[in-house]
Design a protein around this motif. Structure first.
Motif, PDB file in Angstrom:
ATOM      1  N   GLY A   1       1.369  12.152  -1.347  1.00 47.88           N
ATOM      2  CA  GLY A   1       2.626  12.884  -1.304  1.00 47.88           C
ATOM      3  C   GLY A   1       3.865  12.023  -1.189  1.00 47.88           C
ATOM      4  N   GLN A   2       3.719  10.688  -1.283  1.00 52.39           N
ATOM      5  CA  GLN A   2       4.871   9.802  -1.095  1.00 52.39           C
ATOM      6  C   GLN A   2       5.458   9.275  -2.400  1.00 52.39           C
ATOM      7  N   ALA A   3       4.794   9.476  -3.512  1.00 49.15           N
ATOM      8  CA  ALA A   3       5.200   8.834  -4.762  1.00 49.15           C
ATOM      9  C   ALA A   3       6.651   9.152  -5.129  1.00 49.15           C
ATOM     10  N   ASP A   4       7.035  10.412  -5.094  1.00 51.58           N
ATOM     11  CA  ASP A   4       8.393  10.792  -5.499  1.00 51.58           C
ATOM     12  C   ASP A   4       9.442  10.152  -4.596  1.00 51.58           C
ATOM     13  N   SER A   5       9.167  10.116  -3.304  1.00 47.54           N
ATOM     14  CA  SER A   5      10.124   9.516  -2.370  1.00 47.54           C
ATOM     15  C   SER A   5      10.260   8.024  -2.620  1.00 47.54           C
TER      16      SER A   5
ATOM     17  N   HIS B   1      11.709   2.959 -12.601  1.00 49.18           N
ATOM     18  CA  HIS B   1      10.349   3.485 -12.510  1.00 49.18           C
ATOM     19  C   HIS B   1       9.737   3.563 -13.906  1.00 49.18           C
ATOM     20  N   ILE B   2       8.579   2.939 -14.082  1.00 50.28           N
ATOM     21  CA  ILE B   2       7.952   2.918 -15.402  1.00 50.28           C
ATOM     22  C   ILE B   2       6.603   3.630 -15.448  1.00 50.28           C
ATOM     23  N   ALA B   3       5.952   3.836 -14.297  1.00 53.90           N
ATOM     24  CA  ALA B   3       4.649   4.507 -14.321  1.00 53.90           C
ATOM     25  C   ALA B   3       4.220   4.845 -12.903  1.00 53.90           C
ATOM     26  N   THR B   4       3.343   5.836 -12.818  1.00 50.77           N
ATOM     27  CA  THR B   4       2.655   6.164 -11.573  1.00 50.77           C
ATOM     28  C   THR B   4       1.170   6.257 -11.890  1.00 50.77           C
ATOM     29  N   ALA B   5       0.346   5.575 -11.126  1.00 49.11           N
ATOM     30  CA  ALA B   5      -1.103   5.542 -11.385  1.00 49.11           C
ATOM     31  C   ALA B   5      -1.825   6.352 -10.316  1.00 49.11           C
ATOM     32  N   ASN B   6      -2.774   7.179 -10.755  1.00 49.74           N
ATOM     33  CA  ASN B   6      -3.578   7.986  -9.841  1.00 49.74           C
ATOM     34  C   ASN B   6      -4.866   7.274  -9.472  1.00 49.74           C
ATOM     35  N   ASP B   7      -5.355   7.546  -8.252  1.00 52.99           N
ATOM     36  CA  ASP B   7      -6.652   7.013  -7.862  1.00 52.99           C
ATOM     37  C   ASP B   7      -7.766   7.894  -8.436  1.00 52.99           C
ATOM     38  N   LEU B   8      -9.010   7.607  -8.092  1.00 49.64           N
ATOM     39  CA  LEU B   8     -10.139   8.328  -8.677  1.00 49.64           C
ATOM     40  C   LEU B   8     -10.161   9.802  -8.283  1.00 49.64           C
ATOM     41  N   ALA B   9      -9.466  10.142  -7.186  1.00 48.85           N
ATOM     42  CA  ALA B   9      -9.397  11.538  -6.758  1.00 48.85           C
ATOM     43  C   ALA B   9      -8.218  12.265  -7.387  1.00 48.85           C
ATOM     44  N   GLY B  10      -7.468  11.569  -8.247  1.00 41.91           N
ATOM     45  CA  GLY B  10      -6.328  12.183  -8.896  1.00 41.91           C
ATOM     46  C   GLY B  10      -5.054  12.169  -8.073  1.00 41.91           C
ATOM     47  N   VAL B  11      -5.054  11.424  -6.976  1.00 40.54           N
ATOM     48  CA  VAL B  11      -3.887  11.335  -6.103  1.00 40.54           C
ATOM     49  C   VAL B  11      -2.972  10.211  -6.586  1.00 40.54           C
TER      50      VAL B  11
ATOM     51  N   GLY C   1       6.955   7.473   7.395  1.00 44.72           N
ATOM     52  CA  GLY C   1       6.009   6.641   6.638  1.00 44.72           C
ATOM     53  C   GLY C   1       6.650   5.781   5.570  1.00 44.72           C
ATOM     54  N   LEU C   2       7.972   5.824   5.447  1.00 41.60           N
ATOM     55  CA  LEU C   2       8.647   5.164   4.328  1.00 41.60           C
ATOM     56  C   LEU C   2       9.482   3.950   4.732  1.00 41.60           C
ATOM     57  N   ASP C   3       9.439   3.558   5.998  1.00 40.20           N
ATOM     58  CA  ASP C   3      10.284   2.458   6.464  1.00 40.20           C
ATOM     59  C   ASP C   3      10.059   1.174   5.662  1.00 40.20           C
ATOM     60  N   ALA C   4       8.792   0.835   5.410  1.00 40.35           N
ATOM     61  CA  ALA C   4       8.497  -0.422   4.713  1.00 40.35           C
ATOM     62  C   ALA C   4       9.058  -0.420   3.296  1.00 40.35           C
ATOM     63  N   TYR C   5       8.996   0.725   2.619  1.00 38.92           N
ATOM     64  CA  TYR C   5       9.506   0.797   1.243  1.00 38.92           C
ATOM     65  C   TYR C   5      11.021   0.595   1.209  1.00 38.92           C
ATOM     66  N   ARG C   6      11.715   1.085   2.223  1.00 39.68           N
ATOM     67  CA  ARG C   6      13.164   0.909   2.266  1.00 39.68           C
ATOM     68  C   ARG C   6      13.538  -0.565   2.393  1.00 39.68           C
ATOM     69  N   ARG C   7      12.662  -1.335   3.016  1.00 41.26           N
ATOM     70  CA  ARG C   7      12.888  -2.783   3.123  1.00 41.26           C
ATOM     71  C   ARG C   7      12.378  -3.505   1.872  1.00 41.26           C
ATOM     72  N   LEU C   8      11.254  -3.049   1.356  1.00 41.57           N
ATOM     73  CA  LEU C   8      10.603  -3.771   0.261  1.00 41.57           C
ATOM     74  C   LEU C   8      11.279  -3.572  -1.086  1.00 41.57           C
ATOM     75  N   ALA C   9      11.781  -2.384  -1.353  1.00 42.41           N
ATOM     76  CA  ALA C   9      12.361  -2.132  -2.679  1.00 42.41           C
ATOM     77  C   ALA C   9      13.531  -3.072  -2.977  1.00 42.41           C
ATOM     78  N   PRO C  10      14.536  -3.181  -2.112  1.00 45.80           N
ATOM     79  CA  PRO C  10      15.606  -4.136  -2.398  1.00 45.80           C
ATOM     80  C   PRO C  10      15.131  -5.587  -2.367  1.00 45.80           C
TER      81      PRO C  10
ATOM     82  N   PRO D   1       2.418  -0.701   5.292  1.00 41.59           N
ATOM     83  CA  PRO D   1       2.110   0.400   6.206  1.00 41.59           C
ATOM     84  C   PRO D   1       2.858   1.661   5.774  1.00 41.59           C
ATOM     85  N   TYR D   2       2.125   2.772   5.621  1.00 42.17           N
ATOM     86  CA  TYR D   2       2.808   3.989   5.156  1.00 42.17           C
ATOM     87  C   TYR D   2       2.367   5.260   5.871  1.00 42.17           C
ATOM     88  N   ILE D   3       1.682   5.129   7.000  1.00 40.77           N
ATOM     89  CA  ILE D   3       1.288   6.312   7.764  1.00 40.77           C
ATOM     90  C   ILE D   3       2.422   6.682   8.725  1.00 40.77           C
ATOM     91  N   PRO D   4       2.911   7.915   8.679  1.00 40.79           N
ATOM     92  CA  PRO D   4       3.913   8.325   9.674  1.00 40.79           C
ATOM     93  C   PRO D   4       3.393   8.110  11.090  1.00 40.79           C
TER      94      PRO D   4
END
Length: 281
Positions: free
Chosen positions: A247-251, A263-273, A219-228, A190-193
């Motif tokens: 807009g969340q990739a850098d965070s 961090h080894i890569a960031t992949a964009n979707d078909l819209a370039g996001v 929107g970043l709570d799950a990543y703070r738990r998932l990364a470690p 889940p990543y929607i604020p």
């Protein structure tokens, strides 16, 4: 009896008035199932007629769609990675953007016949895990979810796709009671604020499970738990892949670095996001 052209025209108008995006597209999808008329036939032979029972079912489908129920909930299925997945209101509807993660992971695997072990946090329908297992014939996977109803859907999809012997599913609150042993860890968390959820389209805000959407204040709570958790569970040299919101990739990269992931890569979707952030341990 009513011809296809008339049915689609009336449905398109009703859906457009209800604010549905792509009303003709959705009307064709609903008619395809209600009347067992392929879309190609609808286009080529609009003068063909449909009988009463099929018309009644189609009109029921259109009424539900006009109430902004997702097409996947009405039909009970959604295509993802060219595979058919059962979908219910207990699961997030698989989206084309999420295929970015599947492709990004596959692009990082040198030997797709290797005996890899995969872990999927917040598996939902199981679409990410099962799509990858479909492409990795000797891999096994574990899907984790906090919702027992979602796990039932994931198990059903694994059976339907002939992958049940290589896919396990467990009811867990993220990484609790899991031991390190995985080559690949993936998640579309889940990543929607929280405050943005009511502003989303009704198909999402009203009909999709809040637990699969709400990422906390930023929107970043799950990543703070998932990364470690991922850093603990993935093998040395293993791969971690997270789907991210706009807009969340850098965070998320910063959160990963704090958990000692590279961090080894960031992949964009078909819209370039930027849609998928990949790390290595």
């Amino acid at each position: 009896m009513t011809d296809i052209r008339t049915l689609l025209g009336e449905a398109q108008q009703r859906l457009a008035l209800a604010g549905v995006e792509g009303p003709l597209r959705d009307a064709r999808l609903l008619l395809q199932v209600a009347a067992d008329v392929p879309i190609a036939t609808q286009i080529a032979y609009p003068e063909r007629t449909v009988d009463g029972d099929a018309i009644a079912l189609f009109e029921e489908f259109v009424a539900r769609r006009a109430d902004r129920q997702p097409v996947a909930h009405i039909l009970g299925k959604r295509e993802f990675w060219s595979l058919d997945f059962t979908v219910t209101p207990d699961t997030l509807v698989p989206r084309p953007d999420s295929e970015t993660l599947v492709q990004a992971v596959l692009d990082r695997i040198e030997n797709r016949k290797a005996r890899l072990s995969l872990l999927d946090f917040g598996t939902g329908t199981g679409c990410l895990l099962l799509a990858l297992l479909h492409e990795l014939p000797n891999a096994t996977g574990l899907g984790i979810d906090i919702s027992p109803n979602a796990l039932d859907v994931a198990i059903e999809n694994a059976v339907q796709l002939g992958l049940r012997d290589r896919a396990q599913f467990r009811l867990r609150n993220w990484d609790r009671a899991l031991t390190p042993s995985f080559d690949i860890v993936i998640s579309n968390p889940p990543y929607i604020p929280t405050e943005e959820i009511p502003t989303l389209q009704p198909e999402v805000s009203t009909f999709e499970p809040p637990i699969a959407l709400d990422g906390g204040p930023d929107g970043l709570d799950a990543y703070r738990r998932l990364a470690p958790a991922a850093a603990r569970l993935v093998k040395a040299g293993g791969l971690v892949a997270f789907e991210v919101g706009m807009g969340q990739a850098d965070s998320v990269i910063q959160i990963g670095h704090a958990a000692r992931l590279l961090h080894i890569a960031t992949a964009n979707d078909l819209a370039g996001v930027p849609r998928c952030v990949l790390f290595s341990k």
